[in-house]
Design a protein around this motif. Structure first.
Motif, PDB file in Angstrom:
ATOM      1  N   HIS A 118       0.847  -1.198   0.000  1.00 20.35           N
ATOM      2  CA  HIS A 118       0.000   0.000   0.000  1.00 20.35           C
ATOM      3  C   HIS A 118       0.885   1.252   0.000  1.00 20.35           C
ATOM      4  O   HIS A 118       1.846   1.348   0.764  1.00 20.35           O
ATOM      5  CB  HIS A 118      -0.872  -0.032   1.257  1.00 20.35           C
ATOM      6  N   THR A 143     -13.528   0.377  -6.926  1.00 23.87           N
ATOM      7  CA  THR A 143     -12.236   0.840  -7.445  1.00 23.87           C
ATOM      8  C   THR A 143     -12.408   2.235  -8.008  1.00 23.87           C
ATOM      9  O   THR A 143     -13.304   2.483  -8.822  1.00 23.87           O
ATOM     10  CB  THR A 143     -11.703  -0.088  -8.559  1.00 23.87           C
ATOM     11  N   LYS A 144     -11.523   3.151  -7.570  1.00 19.06           N
ATOM     12  CA  LYS A 144     -11.519   4.513  -8.085  1.00 19.06           C
ATOM     13  C   LYS A 144     -10.181   4.799  -8.759  1.00 19.06           C
ATOM     14  O   LYS A 144      -9.131   4.344  -8.296  1.00 19.06           O
ATOM     15  CB  LYS A 144     -11.730   5.527  -6.953  1.00 19.06           C
ATOM     16  N   GLU A 176      -7.385   3.502  -6.177  1.00 16.40           N
ATOM     17  CA  GLU A 176      -7.823   3.165  -4.828  1.00 16.40           C
ATOM     18  C   GLU A 176      -8.855   2.043  -4.903  1.00 16.40           C
ATOM     19  O   GLU A 176      -9.864   2.188  -5.587  1.00 16.40           O
ATOM     20  CB  GLU A 176      -8.444   4.368  -4.140  1.00 16.40           C
ATOM     21  N   ILE A 177      -8.581   0.964  -4.196  1.00 14.32           N
ATOM     22  CA  ILE A 177      -9.499  -0.174  -4.164  1.00 14.32           C
ATOM     23  C   ILE A 177      -9.961  -0.356  -2.729  1.00 14.32           C
ATOM     24  O   ILE A 177      -9.139  -0.566  -1.827  1.00 14.32           O
ATOM     25  CB  ILE A 177      -8.813  -1.458  -4.663  1.00 14.32           C
ATOM     26  N   THR A 178     -11.263  -0.268  -2.528  1.00 15.70           N
ATOM     27  CA  THR A 178     -11.843  -0.399  -1.198  1.00 15.70           C
ATOM     28  C   THR A 178     -12.704  -1.652  -1.149  1.00 15.70           C
ATOM     29  O   THR A 178     -13.597  -1.830  -1.989  1.00 15.70           O
ATOM     30  CB  THR A 178     -12.702   0.826  -0.838  1.00 15.70           C
ATOM     31  N   GLU A 237     -15.119  -3.701   1.540  1.00 20.09           N
ATOM     32  CA  GLU A 237     -15.839  -3.562   2.799  1.00 20.09           C
ATOM     33  C   GLU A 237     -15.239  -4.471   3.868  1.00 20.09           C
ATOM     34  O   GLU A 237     -14.989  -5.649   3.626  1.00 20.09           O
ATOM     35  CB  GLU A 237     -17.303  -3.937   2.554  1.00 20.09           C
ATOM     36  N   THR A 261      -8.767   0.247   2.348  1.00 21.09           N
ATOM     37  CA  THR A 261      -8.486   0.798   1.025  1.00 21.09           C
ATOM     38  C   THR A 261      -7.014   0.609   0.681  1.00 21.09           C
ATOM     39  O   THR A 261      -6.137   0.995   1.456  1.00 21.09           O
ATOM     40  CB  THR A 261      -8.845   2.297   0.953  1.00 21.09           C
ATOM     41  N   SER A 316      -4.227   1.801  -1.839  1.00 30.58           N
ATOM     42  CA  SER A 316      -4.017   2.971  -2.690  1.00 30.58           C
ATOM     43  C   SER A 316      -2.591   2.995  -3.229  1.00 30.58           C
ATOM     44  O   SER A 316      -1.635   2.844  -2.465  1.00 30.58           O
ATOM     45  CB  SER A 316      -4.305   4.252  -1.902  1.00 30.58           C
TER      46      SER A 316
END
Length: 298
Positions: A128, A221-222, A284-286, A288, A292, A294
């Motif tokens: 990360h 994913t952003k 950025e992958i979050t 639940e 995250t 990043s």
């Protein structure tokens, strides 16, 4: 419980992420203070099993109130590594495990009837916050894939689906970065999936006892703040027990083995025209319950 591998001022340590206080707790230093034997690496901890988690809980109970041996998440001397910085073998990856992703990469004819597997080399793993190399001149089609990953907790072969979850230690996040042009050129996945830095992993491992049902997790994913993938693990074509059953049929799984479970629709190659990665892009992958992951493309 969220477990990390990190460095602080060049000292490697095992840690526990305490989100409500925005700190990382240095388990290795706390264990030394208490004269407790703690595994030196996450892989050794996973091999130890339930006793590893017991030790962590003991240390957490002892030092919870006074915040000794903790570092703020914004401390510039804190460097995140992948929870397992150098896996013992290739990362196992499931291909096309969401119908919509299979369709965006081809058509309904590409929806698999059986589990599709490929792998990523251990040298592709980064943590990360680390930079994803752009590899300009090698690939012009660098893409992202946000995925839930399973970490195996004990050795097994020929594992029945109904027993598969007993072999899971926990879960993390993987960005299955892919060179699409290399994937197409070589007509297989290994080279296009294994460029150095193409497997960001982390920021932590959540032991299975602390996550709940892994088939009930939202995945986002952003890229540069824009949502590209909005998926849910309930949409797996093949569940985690089915994946473990298929993979372990004749192949021994060992503690610390990592299985990436596939990516939902919304990858860069699936857009028309494609929206692939370039230097400066932030991914950025979050997932639940995990957190995250990043990384910036450099």
């Amino acid at each position: 419980m969220k477990l990390v591998t990190a460095r602080y001022q060049n000292d490697l340590f095992l840690g526990k992420l305490i989100e409500e206080q925005n700190v990382v707790f240095n388990l290795s230093m706390a264990a030394k203070e208490k004269n407790m034997e703690l595994p030196a690496t996450m892989l050794e901890g996973i091999q130890l099993g339930a006793a590893f988690l017991d030790k962590i809980n003991q240390l957490s109970d002892t030092f919870h109130e006074n915040l000794l041996f903790t570092y703020g998440l914004d401390d510039p001397d804190l460097q995140w590594l992948a929870p397992i910085p150098r896996p013992a073998k290739n990362i196992f990856c499931v291909g096309k495990n969401y119908k919509d992703h299979a369709i965006e990469m081809g058509s309904e004819a590409d929806i698999p009837e059986h589990v599709m597997m490929f792998s990523k080399a251990p040298t592709s793993v980064i943590g990360h916050g680390a930079g994803i190399p752009r590899h300009k001149g090698i690939t012009e089609e660098l893409d992202y894939e946000g995925e839930l990953a399973v970490v195996i907790g004990k050795i097994g072969i020929g594992i029945p689906a109904e027993e598969a979850m007993d072999y899971v230690f926990g879960y993390t996040i993987i960005n299955d970065v892919t060179a699409r042009d290399l994937q197409k050129r070589h007509k297989q996945f290994l080279i296009g999936k294994s460029l150095d830095g193409s497997c960001p992993m982390g920021p932590c491992i959540v032991p299975k006892e602390y996550l709940g049902d892994p088939h009930e997790l939202k995945l986002i994913t952003k890229v540069n703040g824009e949502v590209r993938q909005d998926g849910h693990t309930k949409d797996f074509i093949f569940t985690i027990p089915e994946i473990i059953k298929a993979l372990s049929a004749g192949t021994t799984l060992e503690p610390g083995d990592i299985i990436a479970t596939g990516t939902p629709a919304g990858v860069g190659k699936g857009f028309k025209p494609p929206r692939l990665l370039n230097s400066g892009d932030q991914v950025e992958i979050t997932v639940e319950g995990i957190g995250t992951l990043s990384n910036e493309v450099i």
